[in-house]
Design an enzyme around this catalytic site. Sequence first.
Site, mmCIF file in Angstrom:
data_model
loop_
_atom_site.group_PDB
_atom_site.id
_atom_site.type_symbol
_atom_site.label_atom_id
_atom_site.label_comp_id
_atom_site.label_asym_id
_atom_site.label_seq_id
_atom_site.Cartn_x
_atom_site.Cartn_y
_atom_site.Cartn_z
ATOM 1 N N ASP A 8 61.495 -30.210 4.960
ATOM 2 C CA ASP A 8 62.603 -29.264 4.901
ATOM 3 C C ASP A 8 63.873 -29.866 4.285
ATOM 4 O OD1 ASP A 8 60.676 -28.887 7.002
ATOM 5 O OD2 ASP A 8 61.850 -27.190 7.711
ATOM 6 N N GLU A 39 63.576 -23.824 3.167
ATOM 7 C CA GLU A 39 64.206 -22.745 3.920
ATOM 8 C C GLU A 39 65.596 -23.086 4.457
ATOM 9 O OE1 GLU A 39 63.044 -21.390 7.623
ATOM 10 O OE2 GLU A 39 63.392 -23.326 8.555
ATOM 11 N N ASN A 67 61.304 -19.519 9.208
ATOM 12 C CA ASN A 67 62.031 -18.494 9.948
ATOM 13 C C ASN A 67 63.443 -18.239 9.429
ATOM 14 O OD1 ASN A 67 62.268 -21.232 11.204
ATOM 15 N ND2 ASN A 67 63.841 -20.232 12.427
ATOM 16 N N HIS A 68 63.984 -19.138 8.596
ATOM 17 C CA HIS A 68 65.325 -18.925 8.039
ATOM 18 C C HIS A 68 65.297 -18.294 6.643
ATOM 19 C CE1 HIS A 68 67.476 -20.743 11.296
ATOM 20 N NE2 HIS A 68 66.843 -21.894 11.170
ATOM 21 N N HIS A 150 54.783 -23.525 9.569
ATOM 22 C CA HIS A 150 56.155 -23.680 10.030
ATOM 23 C C HIS A 150 56.205 -23.300 11.509
ATOM 24 C CE1 HIS A 150 60.309 -24.325 8.768
ATOM 25 N NE2 HIS A 150 60.667 -23.355 9.597
ATOM 26 N N HIS A 175 59.405 -27.549 10.131
ATOM 27 C CA HIS A 175 60.328 -26.870 11.040
ATOM 28 C C HIS A 175 61.084 -27.804 11.968
ATOM 29 C CE1 HIS A 175 62.234 -23.785 13.438
ATOM 30 N NE2 HIS A 175 61.630 -24.211 14.531
ATOM 31 N N HIS A 177 61.884 -31.029 11.648
ATOM 32 C CA HIS A 177 62.772 -31.937 10.922
ATOM 33 C C HIS A 177 62.639 -33.402 11.333
ATOM 34 C CE1 HIS A 177 65.888 -28.773 9.345
ATOM 35 N NE2 HIS A 177 64.648 -28.290 9.386
#
Length: 259
Positions: A8, A39, A67-68, A150, A175, A177
Amino acid sequence: MRVMLTGDVVGRPGRKAFRQYTPQLRREKHIDVVIVNGENCAAGKGFTRGALDELYSGGADIVTSGNHVWDKKDVLEFIDQEPFLIRPANYPEGAPGKGYCIYPFKAKNIGVMNLSGRSFMPALDCPFQKVEDLLRAMKDECDIIFLDFHAETTSEKLAMGWYLDGRVNGVVGTHTHVQTADARLLPQGTAYITDLGMTGPYNSVLGVETKAILYKFTTGLPVRFEVADGPCVYSAVIVDIDDATNRTTGIERVFLTEE
């Protein structure tokens, strides 16, 4: 063939690190194709046209999300026109964009799927059922297939890895990180890692300015999240594919820090 999957990208610092290190890694590690989760690339949440273009100019071939994906409304203006920007496929029918893409490279077609987990995540369709639909749609068109899953929990991501072992070339989690130390080939030959980690500010809490997060945890009060500054980390894996058989032969973690 060597495929690099990068974790990410967080905000402007992450985009800068991606542009700096991706071309270098492509040369030094002889990378053929780069898949990156973007994302969080625009101010920590979502996509803008400019942020997406920076990923492409930095060396991304395929961009996945999570999700973002909808957090910057700009994305609605271009996601349907981007052949290699994908969002989780288990959003309800009719959502903008698409949940997988097929990227042609030389004589091969590389399929990339994106799915969202459901544990501690927004309520979406079942990713395990959805992946069966995707595989049916892709199997006759693709030589090589990867999944960016994710998801929040290690258990859900591990379960997906085992569920797809031997049916896809690689399952990588995104997701959280934080890069996990469990990169491996599963028994039937699928490359797996629970989380790729992030490409973004190293001295931070998941890319966010540390002081704000500490205030939130110590007071319980709401706070505005800001992307941190300073040196960055670059997190990825490199997956090796045998050109003759299209089978996965290895997975290697990449973890670079600017400190």
